[in-house]
Design an enzyme around this catalytic site. Sequence first.
Site, PDB file in Angstrom:
ATOM      1  N   ARG A  46       0.854  -1.190   0.000  1.00 51.19           N
ATOM      2  CA  ARG A  46       0.000   0.000   0.000  1.00 51.19           C
ATOM      3  C   ARG A  46       0.888   1.237   0.000  1.00 51.19           C
ATOM      4  O   ARG A  46       2.105   1.124   0.128  1.00 51.19           O
ATOM      5  CB  ARG A  46      -0.934  -0.014   1.219  1.00 51.19           C
ATOM      6  CG  ARG A  46      -0.160  -0.382   2.504  1.00 51.19           C
ATOM      7  CD  ARG A  46      -0.626   0.314   3.708  1.00 51.19           C
ATOM      8  NE  ARG A  46      -0.485   1.740   3.625  1.00 51.19           N
ATOM      9  CZ  ARG A  46       0.658   2.412   3.812  1.00 51.19           C
ATOM     10  NH1 ARG A  46       1.797   1.789   4.070  1.00 51.19           N
ATOM     11  NH2 ARG A  46       0.666   3.733   3.732  1.00 51.19           N
ATOM     12  N   GLY A  47       0.251   2.420  -0.129  1.00 51.83           N
ATOM     13  CA  GLY A  47       1.035   3.651  -0.234  1.00 51.83           C
ATOM     14  C   GLY A  47       1.276   3.916  -1.708  1.00 51.83           C
ATOM     15  O   GLY A  47       1.645   3.000  -2.458  1.00 51.83           O
ATOM     16  N   ALA A  48       1.080   5.185  -2.118  1.00 52.63           N
ATOM     17  CA  ALA A  48       1.090   5.500  -3.546  1.00 52.63           C
ATOM     18  C   ALA A  48       2.365   5.037  -4.277  1.00 52.63           C
ATOM     19  O   ALA A  48       2.279   4.305  -5.278  1.00 52.63           O
ATOM     20  CB  ALA A  48       0.835   6.999  -3.730  1.00 52.63           C
ATOM     21  N   ARG A  83      -6.949  -0.442  -7.154  1.00 53.28           N
ATOM     22  CA  ARG A  83      -7.211   0.663  -6.226  1.00 53.28           C
ATOM     23  C   ARG A  83      -7.193   1.933  -7.081  1.00 53.28           C
ATOM     24  O   ARG A  83      -6.180   2.246  -7.689  1.00 53.28           O
ATOM     25  CB  ARG A  83      -6.157   0.727  -5.112  1.00 53.28           C
ATOM     26  CG  ARG A  83      -6.250  -0.464  -4.168  1.00 53.28           C
ATOM     27  CD  ARG A  83      -5.488  -0.224  -2.881  1.00 53.28           C
ATOM     28  NE  ARG A  83      -6.189   0.680  -1.999  1.00 53.28           N
ATOM     29  CZ  ARG A  83      -5.603   1.331  -0.983  1.00 53.28           C
ATOM     30  NH1 ARG A  83      -4.310   1.182  -0.766  1.00 53.28           N
ATOM     31  NH2 ARG A  83      -6.308   2.121  -0.202  1.00 53.28           N
ATOM     32  N   GLN A 188      -2.969   2.513   9.664  1.00 52.74           N
ATOM     33  CA  GLN A 188      -1.622   2.541   9.071  1.00 52.74           C
ATOM     34  C   GLN A 188      -0.666   3.336   9.966  1.00 52.74           C
ATOM     35  O   GLN A 188       0.528   3.064   9.984  1.00 52.74           O
ATOM     36  CB  GLN A 188      -1.664   3.190   7.681  1.00 52.74           C
ATOM     37  CG  GLN A 188      -2.326   2.356   6.600  1.00 52.74           C
ATOM     38  CD  GLN A 188      -3.816   2.641   6.483  1.00 52.74           C
ATOM     39  OE1 GLN A 188      -4.476   3.026   7.447  1.00 52.74           O
ATOM     40  NE2 GLN A 188      -4.368   2.440   5.305  1.00 52.74           N
ATOM     41  N   ASP A 229      -1.653  10.826  -2.321  1.00 59.63           N
ATOM     42  CA  ASP A 229      -2.006   9.775  -3.286  1.00 59.63           C
ATOM     43  C   ASP A 229      -2.155  10.353  -4.677  1.00 59.63           C
ATOM     44  O   ASP A 229      -1.981   9.652  -5.679  1.00 59.63           O
ATOM     45  CB  ASP A 229      -3.288   9.069  -2.854  1.00 59.63           C
ATOM     46  CG  ASP A 229      -2.983   8.176  -1.673  1.00 59.63           C
ATOM     47  OD1 ASP A 229      -3.068   8.652  -0.534  1.00 59.63           O
ATOM     48  OD2 ASP A 229      -2.587   7.010  -1.898  1.00 59.63           O
ATOM     49  N   ASN A 238      -5.318  12.569  -0.184  1.00 57.46           N
ATOM     50  CA  ASN A 238      -4.499  11.689   0.665  1.00 57.46           C
ATOM     51  C   ASN A 238      -5.431  10.933   1.613  1.00 57.46           C
ATOM     52  O   ASN A 238      -6.661  11.088   1.563  1.00 57.46           O
ATOM     53  CB  ASN A 238      -3.452  12.522   1.429  1.00 57.46           C
ATOM     54  CG  ASN A 238      -2.411  11.657   2.102  1.00 57.46           C
ATOM     55  OD1 ASN A 238      -1.858  10.757   1.479  1.00 57.46           O
ATOM     56  ND2 ASN A 238      -2.142  11.888   3.364  1.00 57.46           N
TER      57      ASN A 238
HETATM   58  O1  MRU Z   1      -4.746   3.242   1.849  1.00 61.37           O
HETATM   59  P1  MRU Z   1      -3.269   3.428   1.840  1.00 61.37           P
HETATM   60  O2  MRU Z   1      -2.601   2.905   3.075  1.00 61.37           O
HETATM   61  O3  MRU Z   1      -2.621   2.929   0.582  1.00 61.37           O
HETATM   62  O4  MRU Z   1      -3.082   5.017   1.864  1.00 61.37           O
HETATM   63  C1  MRU Z   1      -1.790   5.541   1.848  1.00 61.37           C
HETATM   64  C2  MRU Z   1      -1.764   7.023   1.975  1.00 61.37           C
HETATM   65  O5  MRU Z   1      -2.768   7.666   1.995  1.00 61.37           O
HETATM   66  C3  MRU Z   1      -0.411   7.670   1.975  1.00 61.37           C
HETATM   67  O6  MRU Z   1      -0.413   8.815   2.772  1.00 61.37           O
HETATM   68  C4  MRU Z   1      -0.039   8.066   0.539  1.00 61.37           C
HETATM   69  O7  MRU Z   1      -0.155   6.979  -0.315  1.00 61.37           O
HETATM   70  C5  MRU Z   1       1.323   8.640   0.437  1.00 61.37           C
HETATM   71  S1  MRU Z   1       2.562   7.434   0.730  1.00 61.37           S
HETATM   72  C6  MRU Z   1       4.076   8.074   0.432  1.00 61.37           C
END
Ligand code: MRU
Length: 327
Positions: A46-48, A83, A188, A229, A238
Site C-alpha cells: 500500500r502507499g502510492a 485501487r 496505518q 495519493d 491523501n
Molecule cells: O490506503 P493506503 O494505506 O494505501 O493510503 C496511503 C496514503 O494515503 C499515503 O499517505 C499516501 O499513499 C502517500 S505514501 C508516500
Amino acid sequence: MRTIEWDDKKEAVKLIDQTLLPREYKIAEFKTLEELIDAIQRLKVRGAPALGAAGAFGVVLACINEKSKNAIKKEVERLKKARPTAVNLSYGVNRALDAAMSGRTMQEMKEYALEEAKRIADEDVAVNKKIGDYGSELLEDGDVVLTHCNAGRLACVDWGTALGVIRTAIEKGKRIEVIACETRPLNQGSRITTWELLQDEIPVTLIADSMSAVVMRERKVDKVMVGADRVVKEGVINKIGTYMHAVVAKEHKIPFYVAAPLSSFDLKRSYKEVEIEERSPEELIFFAGKQIAPLEVKVYNPAFDFTPFELIEAVITEKGIISINHK
Ligand code: MRU
C-alpha cells in the site's frame, strides 16, 4: 529488504506483508497477477509510490502468464483498477506496459517490462532521497512533526516521502520527534508508522486521530507533514483524515506540508474527477476480528479525502519545494 522487490530466481514479486505488522514481519510472494491484485486490495502492499512499483511488477507477471499482447493489455486493465485513487498505480503499470509492448517476442516483452519495473523501483528510492534533501531544510532542530497514515519506507520502495524528510533531517543532525496519528479505520499510523520509526530509533508518540486538535492547540506540534495519493489542480488527495488535520493546522497557524514525488501529480484533473475508493463496511463494523458496531448499521467508508491548496504551506517534490501563494 525493500518494501517490494522482484525475485529473479522464482520469477515472483516479493513484498513485506503490511497487514501483519507490527505483530509479524513476513515476506509474501506472488507469481500471478490475480494474487497480486488481491494483495493490493487487501493492503498487503500500500502507499502510492509502492503501488507504482507493484503495478509495474504486475505487468511482468502478466507477461509471464499470458500468451499475447492483447491478453496482457486486458489483464493489466484490471490491475490499474485494483485501487483507483493513487495515480501511481496507473503510472507504474503504463510505464512497464509501454516497455513490454516494444518487445517482439513474449520473452522480450517480459525482459523489457522487468527492466522498466526495476528502474521504477530504483528511481523511487532516489526520488525520495531528493525529497528528503529539500524537505529537511523546512525542519528545524527540535521540531515535533505530526503525520497521518504512513508515508514512510513501507509506503514507498524505500526511505519514504513525509517520513523520508524526517529521516534526512535526522541524518543531517537535527533532533526531530514525530506524533503519529492512528489513522482509522485501518490504522496505518499506529501499526506501520510507529513500527518503522521505532525500527530506526526515531522518537514517536502515538495519538488517536481525534486528538490532533488538542495537541495542536497545546502547541505540542511545530509542523504537519503528510504524503499524497494524487496531487490535482486544486489540492491534494491523501488518506482520509488528512483534511481534518489541515483545517486544524490552519486554525492554529501550524505549517502543513505535503511531500510527494512528481509521479503522484495529476494536475490536469480536478479532485471532482478522481474516484475516491470506498472500502467495505466491515472495516468499521469489526476491529481486529471483533464486532464493534451493529451488523445492520449503515456505513460510509471513503479511504481518502481532498485538502485544498489554501490549507497547504508547500508541496515538497524531488525537483524542489513548491510554496503555495496564499495572497
Ligand atoms: O490506503 P493506503 O494505506 O494505501 O493510503 C496511503 C496514503 O494515503 C499515503 O499517505 C499516501 O499513499 C502517500 S505514501 C508516500
